[in-house]
Enzyme design. Sequence first.
Site, mmCIF file in Angstrom:
data_model
loop_
_atom_site.group_PDB
_atom_site.id
_atom_site.type_symbol
_atom_site.label_atom_id
_atom_site.label_comp_id
_atom_site.label_asym_id
_atom_site.label_seq_id
_atom_site.Cartn_x
_atom_site.Cartn_y
_atom_site.Cartn_z
ATOM 1 N N GLU A 26 0.788 -1.091 -0.042
ATOM 2 C CA GLU A 26 0.036 -0.115 -0.080
ATOM 3 C C GLU A 26 1.122 1.289 0.069
ATOM 4 O O GLU A 26 1.917 1.254 0.628
ATOM 5 C CB GLU A 26 -0.923 0.035 1.250
ATOM 6 N N ASN A 71 -6.591 1.418 3.018
ATOM 7 C CA ASN A 71 -7.343 2.588 3.130
ATOM 8 C C ASN A 71 -6.886 3.665 2.201
ATOM 9 O O ASN A 71 -7.726 4.571 1.822
ATOM 10 C CB ASN A 71 -6.844 3.148 4.714
ATOM 11 N N ASN A 171 -12.379 -0.960 -0.401
ATOM 12 C CA ASN A 171 -11.529 -1.656 0.687
ATOM 13 C C ASN A 171 -12.272 -1.332 2.065
ATOM 14 O O ASN A 171 -12.553 -0.167 2.156
ATOM 15 C CB ASN A 171 -9.920 -0.912 0.854
ATOM 16 N N GLU A 172 -12.662 -2.177 2.922
ATOM 17 C CA GLU A 172 -13.214 -1.939 4.149
ATOM 18 C C GLU A 172 -14.229 -0.898 4.279
ATOM 19 O O GLU A 172 -14.057 -0.100 4.880
ATOM 20 C CB GLU A 172 -11.963 -1.622 5.208
ATOM 21 N N TYR A 243 -6.393 -8.525 12.234
ATOM 22 C CA TYR A 243 -5.014 -8.405 12.998
ATOM 23 C C TYR A 243 -5.088 -8.914 14.318
ATOM 24 O O TYR A 243 -5.999 -8.862 14.917
ATOM 25 C CB TYR A 243 -4.598 -6.681 12.644
ATOM 26 N N GLU A 291 -6.294 -9.286 4.146
ATOM 27 C CA GLU A 291 -5.510 -8.394 5.184
ATOM 28 C C GLU A 291 -5.203 -9.199 6.248
ATOM 29 O O GLU A 291 -6.436 -9.446 6.829
ATOM 30 C CB GLU A 291 -5.744 -7.069 5.436
ATOM 31 N N GLN A 352 2.062 -6.116 5.863
ATOM 32 C CA GLN A 352 2.207 -5.926 4.441
ATOM 33 C C GLN A 352 3.546 -6.678 3.763
ATOM 34 O O GLN A 352 3.890 -7.381 4.835
ATOM 35 C CB GLN A 352 2.259 -4.431 4.036
#
Length: 501
Positions: A26, A71, A171-172, A243, A291, A352
Amino acid sequence: MRARVVANVDFAISEIDPRLYGSFIEHLGRAVYSGIYEPGHPTADENGFRGDVIDLVRDLDVPIVRYPGGNFVSAYNWEDGIGPKEDRPVRLDLAWHTSESNEVGIHEFADWAEAAGTEMMLAVNLGSRGLDEARAFVEYVNHPGGTYWSDLRRKNGRETPWNVKMWCLGNEMDGPWQIGQKTADEYGRVAFETAKALRAYDKTLELIVCGSSTPTMPTYPEWEATVLDYTYDSVDFISLHMYFENHEGDLPKFLSLPARLDEYIQTVAGIIRMTKAKKRSKRDVYISFDEWNVWYHSRDQDRATLQGEDGWPFAPPLLEDIYDFADVLQVGAILNTFIRRADVVKVGCLAQLVNVIAPIMTVKDGPAWRQTTFWPYYFASRYGRGTALNLAVDCPGYDSPVAQDVPYVDVSAVLAEDGSLTVFLVNRHETEAIDLDLALQGLSLSQVAMDKVIAGHALDATNGPEGEPVVPVDGTGADITDGRLTAQLAPLSYRMIRLGR
């Protein structure tokens, strides 16, 4: 203490999609600038890409990399990253409160991916933008020529299309932190219409719709049910993110978190099956877990970095978690979970790849180095390709605040095309070695071809540019006799044992 395991050649979970071992880049922190891209670095190639980083990515054999976010993508204009570099605009990145030079865009990233031996998974902006920009981006990237966007690509130096197959539809979009956050109904509609437009261009594209950004979201799991109700027959994957944190320093709780991951996967798999039945559909939708990682070490540092910067800094050091030995065990168990759920989780992206919560770190103008978590990712990517076997496991366990009866030994096994079997093992017990007794049923295996172990380190032991003490060493004592693999698993250890004929 003993762990008894049965591996039977006839009891398969699924063929593992190699893309299960993908990653993510990213425009965040130093992932791009001084991560993969640093003109003037002693190892930089003619395009400005760090050769030492490319070598490490090639070592990992990363099959696919998601780009450009994250993001970041929810307020990104992909057109800013094409054309002469001197004409590209500097933009403010609202996601991470930094500035973006756009020196690296789709052309540069595609060149890097080719050099690194990986494929691209591209994301479109469904936050601040929408359908029209998405279809233009796909046309620019994939159409041979003769149209405005494809001819512009050719004018910009790329004659042949890149033919990218995997596209993330935003994304999200459930997250309040997201630029252009949407309700499930709002997002479901725009994702459906975007998918319809992209399918009108190319029915073979693989499209990924946003699921919950974490199982702790108040909208989970209704979000998945609503979004899939709109999009089920138009997409191929639903995206999940998770996460793993250990702020409390509670190791048993931390190492039990993969049980929550497993529950997350099973719940969404159930929603997929329910929606398929509701739609009377003949199509299958799978999970793209695009992710995942340990992420908590750098939170205080990140706040201090942004609060201490004037204005909008360019490529500051953000999310630079320095991983320790405890994280080796966690990453190993997460990867085991994905292998055991390979029937529904087909794509995974370690978030990442470089500098930002990453297995590879760099020093600007200096060396690149391997974090402790490089190694379980390396072994899974290199030797976890083939067919995941459904193991019968009998092992003592423990209770934690997030899960009950967590087995001390976490194990997965993958049968390769050449008949070899690789077993991935984590011993979560803090003080006791555990005797492994693994019955090999229908598997003609007679030798231990490779045995690697990471054990015996302090929980907070780390690697760094000055040295990498947390590395795998050769294991000892593993033996195959009468169709049984036996080995002793050291307390708090990660181990990979590869068996051959």
